[in-house]
Design an enzyme around this catalytic site. Structure first.
Site, PDB file in Angstrom:
ATOM      1  N   TYR A 280       0.951  -1.240  -0.095  1.00 18.00           N
ATOM      2  CA  TYR A 280      -0.086   0.165   0.016  1.00 18.00           C
ATOM      3  C   TYR A 280       0.722   1.302  -0.146  1.00 18.00           C
ATOM      4  O   TYR A 280       1.712   1.354   0.773  1.00 18.00           O
ATOM      5  CB  TYR A 280      -0.940  -0.038   1.247  1.00 18.00           C
ATOM      6  CG  TYR A 280      -2.102   1.025   1.276  1.00 18.00           C
ATOM      7  CD1 TYR A 280      -2.863   0.735   0.230  1.00 18.00           C
ATOM      8  CD2 TYR A 280      -1.870   2.063   2.155  1.00 18.00           C
ATOM      9  CE1 TYR A 280      -4.010   1.813   0.298  1.00 18.00           C
ATOM     10  CE2 TYR A 280      -2.929   3.091   1.874  1.00 18.00           C
ATOM     11  CZ  TYR A 280      -3.922   2.897   0.976  1.00 18.00           C
ATOM     12  OH  TYR A 280      -4.905   3.976   0.757  1.00 18.00           O
ATOM     13  N   TYR A 330      -5.541   4.876  -7.860  1.00 15.96           N
ATOM     14  CA  TYR A 330      -5.804   5.096  -6.795  1.00 15.96           C
ATOM     15  C   TYR A 330      -6.898   4.241  -6.350  1.00 15.96           C
ATOM     16  O   TYR A 330      -7.985   4.818  -6.136  1.00 15.96           O
ATOM     17  CB  TYR A 330      -6.145   6.568  -6.634  1.00 15.96           C
ATOM     18  CG  TYR A 330      -6.472   7.036  -4.750  1.00 15.96           C
ATOM     19  CD1 TYR A 330      -5.390   6.419  -4.120  1.00 15.96           C
ATOM     20  CD2 TYR A 330      -7.564   7.519  -4.679  1.00 15.96           C
ATOM     21  CE1 TYR A 330      -5.479   6.927  -2.673  1.00 15.96           C
ATOM     22  CE2 TYR A 330      -7.738   7.954  -3.198  1.00 15.96           C
ATOM     23  CZ  TYR A 330      -6.512   7.593  -2.448  1.00 15.96           C
ATOM     24  OH  TYR A 330      -6.755   7.809  -0.936  1.00 15.96           O
TER      25      TYR A 330
END
Lengths: 376, 136
Positions: A280, A330
């Site tokens: 992440y 995203y």
């Protein structure tokens, strides 16, 4: 008393799908979510009406999503639009499938923030520290990187290695938003946002959606593609400093260590067995903190670890081979889980990690999670 | 918007925040301290986060602290804060971490570990903020 490690190799990801990524003012969350769902159904060959579990994230209303897809599941979970939710959702779905609360779960994430001009700071997201001008998640990561820099001598040129490697991968990924390679010097020359972070340390904001379809090992055998098994999971929250959103004075090191103990212990592998890492990357420093906490390197040594293109395909630890949040899309962790599946299926074309058998997802955040995937 | 008269972003004024901001307005910041275990906390809450005691009392803080980290905003997000400006994370001597700003002189190199003292800044719109200066 059940042991969560009994979930090892019990639950599979059988279908994955995504939309194009970009700026889609004429679409909305539901339209994007439906497209990702269609693609995931097509990917696994499941009859749509067999889906009896629905988990949605960043979708305004779960029931409307179900209505649009013509589903009446017997298990529904709505998750808030936070970046840390992807593996939380996948783990919840795995537990629900194992318990028999549903047979086939569809997990849908959609983000329409680009075309709706979401800023992630200022008046649109009021916080406790606004009176002092402290706003935006990037600022919290800048605080943490500043500490890392002071304590361990980590440089912004080392930080640049993260952004440069992920951009390299995006250039190999036809779906990725960013198409132009960047260099360490480009990173150094980018405009500062919240110093010491620069524009190229920040993730993209784009529209798109992702869908993941999960079922049990037994049911997975009847579907189109090789199942990808969930072999390890790890979890730990850090709520002590929750009021300073996204900031932890220890950069979540202790939570990440605990997550690592759990995920590697359950999967029966260690960091050196990981063929590709999906990390992440809301902001580039998160990758450094993750590498240290999970034990890919010692604490304070991530700057040296990432030097020389170590995170590129062909490097020591191919990481975020789709380009990650910094350069692909995203999708708040969801697309990285999809990329782990595609790597283990061997579907990644120019960015394929040859012979990838073990892939790891991690999100080191106030709710840290990791999943280790293997080929079923 | 004219930044000279821009409104200072409002503090969160939940059930537990009001006494703290009233003490700040009077330039004598109070935080909650637990009568049971002695822990201090910020932001304020319904009870002690360490031992769950409801017996928390408002006490003045000593005003000393140490900088944990600092950043410089180069992008403007809020009308009252034209860039560039600094933000610091401070571990106050009572234990909690506060986010604030460093006023006056700033260290030339590394800010981390610098001792700071609480001060009260009056913003152009009259709002009072607890900020810090380098300790003498």
């Amino acid at each position: 008393m059940n042991d969560y490690a009994k979930l090892k190799d019990r639950i599979a990801i059988v279908g994955v799908g995504n939309t194009a990524y970009g700026n889609f003012p004429d679409n909305d969350d539901y339209g994007l979510g439906a497209e990702a769902f269609r693609n995931a159904i097509e990917d696994c060959g499941l009859e749509k009406n067999k889906v009896d579990g629905l988990l949605v994230c960043r979708i305004p209303y779960y029931a409307r999503m179900g209505e649009i897809l013509g589903l009446s599941p017997r298990w529904t979970v709505p998750l808030p639009p936070h970046g840390r939710m992807s593996a939380m959702g996948i783990i919840e779905a795995a537990a629900a499938l194992e318990a028999g609360l549903c047979d086939y779960a569809a997990l849908i994430y959609a983000n329409i923030g680009r075309s709706r001009r979401v800023n992630y700071g200022g008046e649109e997201s009021p916080g406790v520290w606004d009176p002092f001008g402290f706003t935006s998640p990037g600022a919290a990561h800048a605080l943490m990187f500043q500490q890392h820099r002071a304590m361990y001598g980590t440089t912004t040129r080392q930080l640049a290695e993260v952004s440069v490697a992920f951009r390299h991968h995006a250039c190999l990924n036809p779906d990725a938003v960013m198409k132009q390679p960047i260099s360490i010097d480009d990173h150094e020359a980018a405009r500062p946002i919240v110093e010491p972070l620069r524009l190229l340390d920040y993730c993209l904001i784009n529209d798109g959606a992702v869908c993941v379809i999960m079922t049990t090992k037994e049911r997975a055998r009847d579907l189109k593609k090789r199942p990808i098994m969930i072999s390890g999971i790890g979890a730990r929250e850090a709520y002590e400093t929750a009021s300073i959103a996204n900031y932890d004075p220890e950069c979540w090191y202790h939570q990440a260590r605990d997550v690592g103990r759990q995920v590697y212990g359950m999967a029966g592998v260690g960091p050196s067995d990981i063929d590709t890492l999906m990390c992440y990357d809301n902001f580039s420093p998160t990758v450094l903190f993750s590498l240290e906490g999970l034990g890919f390197c010692e604490r304070g040594e991530s700057g040296g670890f990432v030097e020389g293109g170590a995170l590129k395909v062909g490097g020591r630890l191919p990481t975020n081979t789709d380009g990650g949040h910094l350069s692909n899309s995203y999708m708040q962790g969801w697309a990285l889980n999809v990329e782990a599946v595609r790597q283990l299926r061997g579907e990644c074309g120019a960015r394929q990690v040859v012979g990838a058998e073990v892939a790891q997802f991690c999100a080191i955040t106030p709710c840290s999670r990791s999943i280790i995937y293997t080929r079923g | 918007m004219n930044t000279d008269t821009a409104q200072t972003p409002s503090p969160v004024l939940g059930l537990y925040d009001r006494p703290m901001w009233e003490s700040i307005r009077k330039r004598g910041m109070h935080l909650q301290c637990c009568q049971g275990c002695g822990a201090w906390q910020y932001p304020p809450g319904p009870g002690c986060t360490a031992c769950l005691s409801e017996n928390v009392v408002w006490r003045p803080v000593g005003g000393g602290g140490t900088i944990l980290s600092w950043v410089i905003f180069h992008r403007q997000y809020l009308a009252a804060y034209p860039a560039p400006y600094n933000v610091i994370a401070v571990r106050i001597d009572e234990g909690p971490v506060m986010i604030s700003n460093l006023e006056g002189d700033t260290p030339s190199g590394n800010w981390i570990g610098q001792r700071v003292a609480l001060t009260y800044a009056e913003m152009p719109d009259g709002a009072v903020l607890p900020r810090f200066t380098l300790a003498a």
